[in-house]
Design a protein around this motif. Structure first.
Motif, PDB file in Angstrom:
ATOM      1  N   ALA A 136       0.841  -1.212   0.000  1.00  0.00           N
ATOM      2  CA  ALA A 136       0.000   0.000   0.000  1.00  0.00           C
ATOM      3  C   ALA A 136       0.867   1.250   0.000  1.00  0.00           C
ATOM      4  O   ALA A 136       1.982   1.258   0.531  1.00  0.00           O
ATOM      5  CB  ALA A 136      -0.908   0.005   1.214  1.00  0.00           C
ATOM      6  N   LEU A 137       0.325   2.301  -0.602  1.00  0.00           N
ATOM      7  CA  LEU A 137       1.001   3.601  -0.668  1.00  0.00           C
ATOM      8  C   LEU A 137      -0.006   4.657  -0.216  1.00  0.00           C
ATOM      9  O   LEU A 137      -1.045   4.852  -0.846  1.00  0.00           O
ATOM     10  CB  LEU A 137       1.449   3.864  -2.115  1.00  0.00           C
ATOM     11  CG  LEU A 137       1.931   5.279  -2.466  1.00  0.00           C
ATOM     12  CD1 LEU A 137       3.094   5.710  -1.589  1.00  0.00           C
ATOM     13  CD2 LEU A 137       2.355   5.331  -3.933  1.00  0.00           C
ATOM     14  N   ILE A 138       0.281   5.318   0.918  1.00  0.00           N
ATOM     15  CA  ILE A 138      -0.689   6.247   1.498  1.00  0.00           C
ATOM     16  C   ILE A 138      -0.025   7.595   1.784  1.00  0.00           C
ATOM     17  O   ILE A 138       0.966   7.667   2.506  1.00  0.00           O
ATOM     18  CB  ILE A 138      -1.299   5.635   2.790  1.00  0.00           C
ATOM     19  CG1 ILE A 138      -2.067   4.349   2.429  1.00  0.00           C
ATOM     20  CG2 ILE A 138      -2.228   6.630   3.486  1.00  0.00           C
ATOM     21  CD1 ILE A 138      -2.361   3.437   3.576  1.00  0.00           C
ATOM     22  N   GLY A 139      -0.575   8.672   1.206  1.00  0.00           N
ATOM     23  CA  GLY A 139      -0.073  10.021   1.482  1.00  0.00           C
ATOM     24  C   GLY A 139       0.637  10.634   0.294  1.00  0.00           C
ATOM     25  O   GLY A 139       0.256  10.429  -0.851  1.00  0.00           O
ATOM     26  N   LYS A 140       1.716  11.376   0.583  1.00  0.00           N
ATOM     27  CA  LYS A 140       2.391  12.096  -0.506  1.00  0.00           C
ATOM     28  C   LYS A 140       3.336  11.199  -1.307  1.00  0.00           C
ATOM     29  O   LYS A 140       4.110  10.442  -0.729  1.00  0.00           O
ATOM     30  CB  LYS A 140       3.183  13.280   0.046  1.00  0.00           C
ATOM     31  CG  LYS A 140       3.864  14.065  -1.077  1.00  0.00           C
ATOM     32  CD  LYS A 140       4.331  15.433  -0.723  1.00  0.00           C
ATOM     33  CE  LYS A 140       5.075  16.032  -1.921  1.00  0.00           C
ATOM     34  NZ  LYS A 140       5.676  17.341  -1.653  1.00  0.00           N
ATOM     35  N   ILE A 141       3.270  11.283  -2.616  1.00  0.00           N
ATOM     36  CA  ILE A 141       4.237  10.579  -3.447  1.00  0.00           C
ATOM     37  C   ILE A 141       4.802  11.510  -4.518  1.00  0.00           C
ATOM     38  O   ILE A 141       5.969  11.408  -4.880  1.00  0.00           O
ATOM     39  CB  ILE A 141       3.670   9.258  -4.036  1.00  0.00           C
ATOM     40  CG1 ILE A 141       4.740   8.459  -4.741  1.00  0.00           C
ATOM     41  CG2 ILE A 141       2.466   9.495  -4.919  1.00  0.00           C
ATOM     42  CD1 ILE A 141       5.851   7.933  -3.895  1.00  0.00           C
ATOM     43  N   HIS A 142       3.931  12.451  -5.001  1.00  0.00           N
ATOM     44  CA  HIS A 142       4.413  13.489  -5.915  1.00  0.00           C
ATOM     45  C   HIS A 142       4.965  12.931  -7.227  1.00  0.00           C
ATOM     46  O   HIS A 142       5.822  13.550  -7.844  1.00  0.00           O
ATOM     47  CB  HIS A 142       5.500  14.322  -5.189  1.00  0.00           C
ATOM     48  CG  HIS A 142       5.638  15.720  -5.738  1.00  0.00           C
ATOM     49  ND1 HIS A 142       6.479  16.638  -5.179  1.00  0.00           N
ATOM     50  CD2 HIS A 142       5.068  16.334  -6.802  1.00  0.00           C
ATOM     51  CE1 HIS A 142       6.419  17.768  -5.863  1.00  0.00           C
ATOM     52  NE2 HIS A 142       5.568  17.604  -6.852  1.00  0.00           N
ATOM     53  N   LEU A 143       4.517  11.754  -7.602  1.00  0.00           N
ATOM     54  CA  LEU A 143       4.887  11.206  -8.910  1.00  0.00           C
ATOM     55  C   LEU A 143       3.578  11.027  -9.666  1.00  0.00           C
ATOM     56  O   LEU A 143       2.712  10.262  -9.236  1.00  0.00           O
ATOM     57  CB  LEU A 143       5.597   9.861  -8.747  1.00  0.00           C
ATOM     58  CG  LEU A 143       6.949   9.905  -8.024  1.00  0.00           C
ATOM     59  CD1 LEU A 143       7.425   8.506  -7.661  1.00  0.00           C
ATOM     60  CD2 LEU A 143       8.007  10.623  -8.865  1.00  0.00           C
ATOM     61  N   ASP A 144       3.406  11.771 -10.755  1.00  0.00           N
ATOM     62  CA  ASP A 144       2.148  11.738 -11.494  1.00  0.00           C
ATOM     63  C   ASP A 144       1.832  10.353 -12.023  1.00  0.00           C
ATOM     64  O   ASP A 144       2.736   9.557 -12.243  1.00  0.00           O
ATOM     65  CB  ASP A 144       2.222  12.700 -12.694  1.00  0.00           C
ATOM     66  CG  ASP A 144       2.250  14.134 -12.206  1.00  0.00           C
ATOM     67  OD1 ASP A 144       1.818  14.359 -11.065  1.00  0.00           O
ATOM     68  OD2 ASP A 144       2.735  15.006 -12.956  1.00  0.00           O
ATOM     69  N   GLY A 145       0.545  10.119 -12.268  1.00  0.00           N
ATOM     70  CA  GLY A 145       0.121   8.840 -12.830  1.00  0.00           C
ATOM     71  C   GLY A 145      -0.313   7.895 -11.736  1.00  0.00           C
ATOM     72  O   GLY A 145      -0.109   8.158 -10.544  1.00  0.00           O
ATOM     73  N   ILE A 146      -0.950   6.800 -12.152  1.00  0.00           N
ATOM     74  CA  ILE A 146      -1.451   5.837 -11.156  1.00  0.00           C
ATOM     75  C   ILE A 146      -0.287   4.996 -10.648  1.00  0.00           C
ATOM     76  O   ILE A 146       0.429   4.377 -11.432  1.00  0.00           O
ATOM     77  CB  ILE A 146      -2.549   4.944 -11.776  1.00  0.00           C
ATOM     78  CG1 ILE A 146      -3.624   5.878 -12.350  1.00  0.00           C
ATOM     79  CG2 ILE A 146      -3.089   3.934 -10.755  1.00  0.00           C
ATOM     80  CD1 ILE A 146      -5.038   5.494 -12.207  1.00  0.00           C
ATOM     81  N   PRO A 147      -0.086   4.993  -9.334  1.00  0.00           N
ATOM     82  CA  PRO A 147       1.039   4.214  -8.793  1.00  0.00           C
ATOM     83  C   PRO A 147       0.960   2.740  -9.189  1.00  0.00           C
ATOM     84  O   PRO A 147      -0.122   2.146  -9.150  1.00  0.00           O
ATOM     85  CB  PRO A 147       0.882   4.388  -7.282  1.00  0.00           C
ATOM     86  CG  PRO A 147       0.097   5.640  -7.105  1.00  0.00           C
ATOM     87  CD  PRO A 147      -0.828   5.705  -8.285  1.00  0.00           C
ATOM     88  N   GLN A 148       2.078   2.175  -9.574  1.00  0.00           N
ATOM     89  CA  GLN A 148       2.122   0.751  -9.914  1.00  0.00           C
ATOM     90  C   GLN A 148       2.956  -0.002  -8.893  1.00  0.00           C
ATOM     91  O   GLN A 148       4.006   0.477  -8.477  1.00  0.00           O
ATOM     92  CB  GLN A 148       2.713   0.567 -11.315  1.00  0.00           C
ATOM     93  CG  GLN A 148       1.814   1.121 -12.414  1.00  0.00           C
ATOM     94  CD  GLN A 148       2.380   0.851 -13.804  1.00  0.00           C
ATOM     95  OE1 GLN A 148       3.070  -0.133 -14.033  1.00  0.00           O
ATOM     96  NE2 GLN A 148       2.065   1.729 -14.737  1.00  0.00           N
ATOM     97  N   GLY A 149       2.460  -1.159  -8.511  1.00  0.00           N
ATOM     98  CA  GLY A 149       3.161  -1.978  -7.518  1.00  0.00           C
ATOM     99  C   GLY A 149       2.400  -2.028  -6.202  1.00  0.00           C
ATOM    100  O   GLY A 149       2.880  -2.590  -5.223  1.00  0.00           O
ATOM    101  N   PHE A 150       1.195  -1.424  -6.184  1.00  0.00           N
ATOM    102  CA  PHE A 150       0.457  -1.331  -4.923  1.00  0.00           C
ATOM    103  C   PHE A 150      -0.946  -1.918  -5.042  1.00  0.00           C
ATOM    104  O   PHE A 150      -1.673  -1.617  -5.984  1.00  0.00           O
ATOM    105  CB  PHE A 150       0.369   0.134  -4.476  1.00  0.00           C
ATOM    106  CG  PHE A 150       1.738   0.732  -4.294  1.00  0.00           C
ATOM    107  CD1 PHE A 150       2.433   0.554  -3.111  1.00  0.00           C
ATOM    108  CD2 PHE A 150       2.356   1.429  -5.333  1.00  0.00           C
ATOM    109  CE1 PHE A 150       3.713   1.073  -2.953  1.00  0.00           C
ATOM    110  CE2 PHE A 150       3.638   1.947  -5.189  1.00  0.00           C
ATOM    111  CZ  PHE A 150       4.321   1.768  -3.993  1.00  0.00           C
ATOM    112  N   ASP A 151      -1.301  -2.750  -4.042  1.00  0.00           N
ATOM    113  CA  ASP A 151      -2.662  -3.279  -4.012  1.00  0.00           C
ATOM    114  C   ASP A 151      -3.643  -2.185  -3.637  1.00  0.00           C
ATOM    115  O   ASP A 151      -4.803  -2.209  -4.007  1.00  0.00           O
ATOM    116  CB  ASP A 151      -2.750  -4.411  -2.980  1.00  0.00           C
ATOM    117  CG  ASP A 151      -1.849  -5.553  -3.361  1.00  0.00           C
ATOM    118  OD1 ASP A 151      -2.126  -6.181  -4.399  1.00  0.00           O
ATOM    119  OD2 ASP A 151      -0.847  -5.795  -2.653  1.00  0.00           O
TER     120      ASP A 151
END
Ligand code: SGN
Ligand code: CA
Length: 543
Positions: A136-151
């Protein structure tokens, strides 16, 4: 999860004693080697906590005495404190891309906050997912696009907002009531408690926006530090002699910090006119009426007092510094509370033993050193980043790691702990054995690049190398300047020793090491030039 495992074990014990003894004998035999041992173990869970722009100077475990962060400190007290943690590129998105991919910016393509990130490339979360982890990825990531590698992903659009923040949950935008740091913590706890598949090991990236600009505190901390007089760093009034790139930035507390946007002097009379007033008004307007009332009750008297003083010059600079420090550190107090909630959750749910907890920031930050806020430079305060880590099974409580660790090392380290093969093209190195004390061999130099110029804060393009004692930097594009520092003699980097005859052999040696490192990581003048051209094209700047 733990309860279920015990239950299963209990059933075997009661139901088939003979079979169980037979099974135990087999198990004993298979535990002869360390490798087999690892295979039978449940892979560790990973909680990767990151905040945005959190200076190591503002974590009490580092001993700078500015503030008190008891919960973040717990991670180091129960595990390890890294005294030489560094980033590859001291700005948000490139640092995050380097952590995910384990590669320097010129290899993963995300060289600055402006050019796009390619999510289709390899990242450590994808490998953990393939190996059976729930991610899971929750909060700030600041990388555009849909995150890949996360359920599961629930991330901020861009920088996010302190009050009534918007999040994008698995691709869908939603506004949450409340204060961002608490919302991010609640979402993480909710995922841990209710959303994840408990049969799988997990990896969650719990990433706070705070203490990123524009430092809007949570109501409960408005008055914290009201009675504290912060002492500015010795080089607060730096004259930048011998350092032209440092002289030509726009990140000075005195000259560039906006009275309204940064320092909250949003007077109702609109007499204080600043370039960023409208930008702050938009953030202020996100608060509920009740929140605005509490905000005004605290800030209005400060505004009145400020207006009555008509401060100038040095007095204004020092007033700005105090104001900055108060709000910056207040936002960190909420971050620390969140860390406490997550650590408590692990403890209360029997997850403490088998969970790795890492706390870091996407880079360091200036708290008045050289007279600055912000980051970007390869000078220590922004190049260096806090790293604290605990894993009771392997890391001795109270450990100190003094080796040069870099953000590209997280990806291979996490894969190593999960017993997943580390892809050959990853440039970072696993520090698992270094932290457990099983190995002491380590690198003796790290490489750095910074590409976002011409842009906000005007920090010129540069790259360089740092060894344990020295640092060599090359600023280029509209300048061609080399800098050399002896960090043992001059830890605050005030004296550029480049071309100083006493350091001739050090200089030569550093040039050689820089060349070797650039070769090792696949960087070159040609690639640097290509990245410059990509940037100028994207910004429409004439070459
Ligand atoms: C924003 C901030 C800058 C900051 C960058 C990068 N300006 O643009 O002060 O350096 O983010 O920060 S603001 O006016 O929008 O607040 S980063 O951490 O995301 O790289
Ligand atoms: Ca940042």
């Amino acid at each position: 999860m733990l309860k279920k495992m015990y239950y299963r074990k209990g059933k075997v014990n009661q139901g088939a004693l003979f079979f169980n003894l037979f099974y135990l004998t087999l198990l004993f035999a298979s535990c002869q080697t360390k490798v087999d041992d690892k295979k039978t173990e449940q892979p560790p869970n990973i909680i990767f906590i990151m905040s945005d722009d959190h200076a190591y100077q503002a974590i009490s475990a580092y001993g700078h005495g500015l503030n008190n962060t008891p919960n973040i400190d717990r991670i180091a007290n129960e595990g390890a404190l890294f005294t030489k943690g560094y980033v590859n590129n001291s700005i948000c998105a490139p640092s995050r891309a380097a952590m995910l991919t384990g590669k320097h910016s010129h290899m993963n393509g995300k060289v600055d906050n402006i050019l796009p990130f390619d999510w289709s490339q390899d990242n450590f979360a994808k490998h953990l997912q393939t190996a059976g982890y729930e991610t899971a990825l929750i909060g700030k990531i600041h990388l555009d696009g849909i995150p890949q590698g996360f359920d599961y992903s629930n991330v901020l659009p861009g920088q996010g907002q302190y009050y009534s923040p918007e999040f994008i949950e698995n691709g869908i935008k939603k506004t949450y009531q409340g204060y961002i740091t608490q919302v991010t913590t609640d979402l993480t706890l909710d995922w841990l408690d209710k959303k994840r598949d408990e049969k799988k090991p997990f990896m969650v990236m719990y990433h706070q926006k705070a203490p990123h600009r524009t430092w809007m505190p949570e109501e409960k901390y408005f008055t914290l530090f009201d009675d504290t007089q912060f002492t500015p760093p010795d080089n607060f009034f730096d004259d930048y002699e011998g350092r032209p790139a440092a002289a030509d930035q726009e990140m000075g507390i005195y000259k560039d910090m906006d009275l309204v946007y940064d320092l909250k002097m949003l007077d109702k009379e609109k007499e204080i006119k600043t370039p960023y007033r409208g930008m702050f008004q938009r953030q202020y307007d996100r608060m509920t009426d009740e929140q605005k009332k509490a905000w005004d009750a605290y800030y209005d008297p400060i505004i009145k007092d400020f207006k009555s003083k008509n401060l100038e010059g040095k007095d204004l600079a020092l007033w700005k510094y105090q104001r900055y420090m108060q709000d910056y550190l207040r936002t960190i107090q909420s971050v620390d509370d969140g860390v406490g909630e997550v650590l408590d959750y692990l403890k209360e749910n029997g997850l403490e033993e088998n969970t790795i907890v890492v706390y870091t920031s996407d880079q360091g930050f200036y708290l008045g050193e050289h007279g600055w806020f912000d980051k970007r430079f390869m000078y220590e305060e922004s190049f260096r980043t806090p790293i604290l880590m605990k894993y009771p099974k392997e890391i001795k409580a109270g450990s100190k790691i003094n080796n040069l660790i870099q953000n590209i090392d997280f990806a291979p380290t996490f894969l190593d702990y999960a017993n997943v093969e580390i892809p050959k093209d990853i440039q970072g190195e696993s520090f698992r054995k270094l932290v457990s004390g099983e190995a002491s061999e380590w690198r003796d130099a790290i490489y750095y690049t910074y590409y976002e110029y011409p842009a906000e804060h005007k920090v010129k393009r540069h790259y360089g190398i740092r060894t344990d004692r020295y640092k060599l930097i090359h600023f280029y594009y509209d300048i061609d300047v080399w800098e050399l520092y002896d960090l043992e003699q001059d830890p605050t980097e005030m004296k550029n020793l480049y071309d100083n005859p006493e350091y001739a052999s050090v200089q030569e040696n550093m040039h050689k090491q820089l060349q070797d490192l650039r070769k090792k990581y696949g960087d070159s003048d040609e690639l640097t030039q290509q990245n410059l051209e990509r940037f100028l094209d994207a910004k429409g700047i004439e070459k």
